[in-house]
Design a protein around this motif. Structure first.
Motif, short mmCIF file in Angstrom:
data_model
loop_
_atom_site.label_atom_id
_atom_site.label_comp_id
_atom_site.label_asym_id
_atom_site.label_seq_id
_atom_site.Cartn_x
_atom_site.Cartn_y
_atom_site.Cartn_z
N HIS A 57 1.27 11.82 -4.42
CA HIS A 57 -0.10 11.50 -4.06
C HIS A 57 -0.72 12.53 -3.13
N SER A 58 0.05 13.51 -2.68
CA SER A 58 -0.48 14.50 -1.76
C SER A 58 -1.19 15.61 -2.53
N HIS A 66 -1.92 7.66 2.42
CA HIS A 66 -3.23 7.17 1.99
C HIS A 66 -3.95 6.53 3.18
N PRO A 67 -5.27 6.77 3.32
CA PRO A 67 -6.02 6.19 4.44
C PRO A 67 -5.92 4.67 4.53
N SER A 68 -5.73 3.99 3.40
CA SER A 68 -5.59 2.53 3.45
C SER A 68 -4.36 2.13 4.25
N ALA A 82 -5.42 13.32 5.87
CA ALA A 82 -6.44 13.13 4.84
C ALA A 82 -7.61 14.08 5.05
N GLN A 129 -6.62 17.39 3.74
CA GLN A 129 -6.61 17.41 2.28
C GLN A 129 -8.03 17.56 1.72
N ARG A 181 0.82 -1.21 0.00
CA ARG A 181 0.00 0.00 0.00
C ARG A 181 0.86 1.27 0.00
N LEU A 215 0.23 3.42 -3.16
CA LEU A 215 -0.69 4.51 -2.84
C LEU A 215 -0.02 5.72 -2.19
N GLY A 216 1.16 5.52 -1.63
CA GLY A 216 1.81 6.59 -0.89
C GLY A 216 1.52 6.46 0.59
#
Length: 238
Positions: A204-205, A37-39, A75, A78, A29, A33-34
């Protein structure tokens, strides 16, 4: 050596096997995703629950939950920085943030730090209240029950708090007079991150600049950002 002496994955304790899968999931992840990321935060929380409930290593559980808290807070920030009305996304992220905060409260409770546990549960409820989450919502109901149980078992439900608890809460919210720049200083939350991961995070930000043309409904929730940032500052200083 007899093959039966070799500990295969199937012979590992269930939580060790699960932790191995979560480590692989975390690597995948973060790579795809960076880090923010919430994941990734969800994986950190899953790992923390294993350390808390199965390994009884509450210190590591606390660090992992705090990492997740920072990611969810980032997040949330953002979401507020993007034009338009994103009330549903903001609410979902607020719930994730509050649930992680309540997990932190559970860890503090296990560590015997009642004032910090109480603070975590109370601030989790404050975050949910800021989004007008209904009292019947299962997450809010669960967190409120944990707070009531803590206060009842610790003798804090008799209508007043001791001066010690008031002082601890006040000191916690001030974070010893300093606020940490947890969003701008990524090293504080991912010490082993290499340069390629940093590039991935930047890609990804979302730029964290609030547009002056944001709708009033979004502007009305800017107080949530301040509250969440203050909570992050408070619980990151561990």
């Amino acid at each position: 050596m007899d093959s039966t002496d070799t500990e295969s994955p199937s012979n590992l304790p269930a939580h060790e096997e699960l932790m191995g899968r979560l480590n692989c999931e975390l690597h995948e992840r973060v790579t795809t995703l960076g880090f923010f990321h919430p994941s990734v935060a969800n994986t950190y929380n899953s790992m923390a629950l294993i350390y808390h409930h199965m390994r009884c290593d509450h210190r590591i559980a606390l660090r992992l939950h705090v990492k997740a808290l920072q990611i969810f807070g980032n997040a949330h920030k953002q979401i507020l920085s993007v034009k338009g009305d994103h009330a549903d996304a903001r609410k979902r992220m607020s719930i994730e943030f509050a649930v992680t905060l309540s997990d932190i409260g559970n860890v503090y409770w296990a560590l015997g730090n009642v004032p910090r546990a109480e603070l975590a549960f109370e601030e989790a409820l404050n975050v949910l209240n800021s989004e007008n989450i209904d009292e019947s919502h299962p997450r809010k109901y669960s967190i409120r029950n944990r707070l009531f149980a803590l206060q009842r078992l610790s003798g804090l439900d008799d209508g007043f708090r001791s001066e010690e608890i008031i002082r601890c809460r006040s000191n916690s919210m001030r974070s010893n007079g300093t606020h940490l720049s947890v969003i701008s200083d990524t090293s504080s939350i991912h010490e082993k991150e290499d340069s390629s991961s940093r590039t991935s995070i930047q890609e990804h930000s979302i730029p964290m600049v609030l547009d002056t043309s944001l709708k009033s409904s979004t502007k009305a929730h800017l107080h949530c950002l301040k509250s969440i940032q203050e909570i992050m500052d408070c619980f990151t200083n561990e």
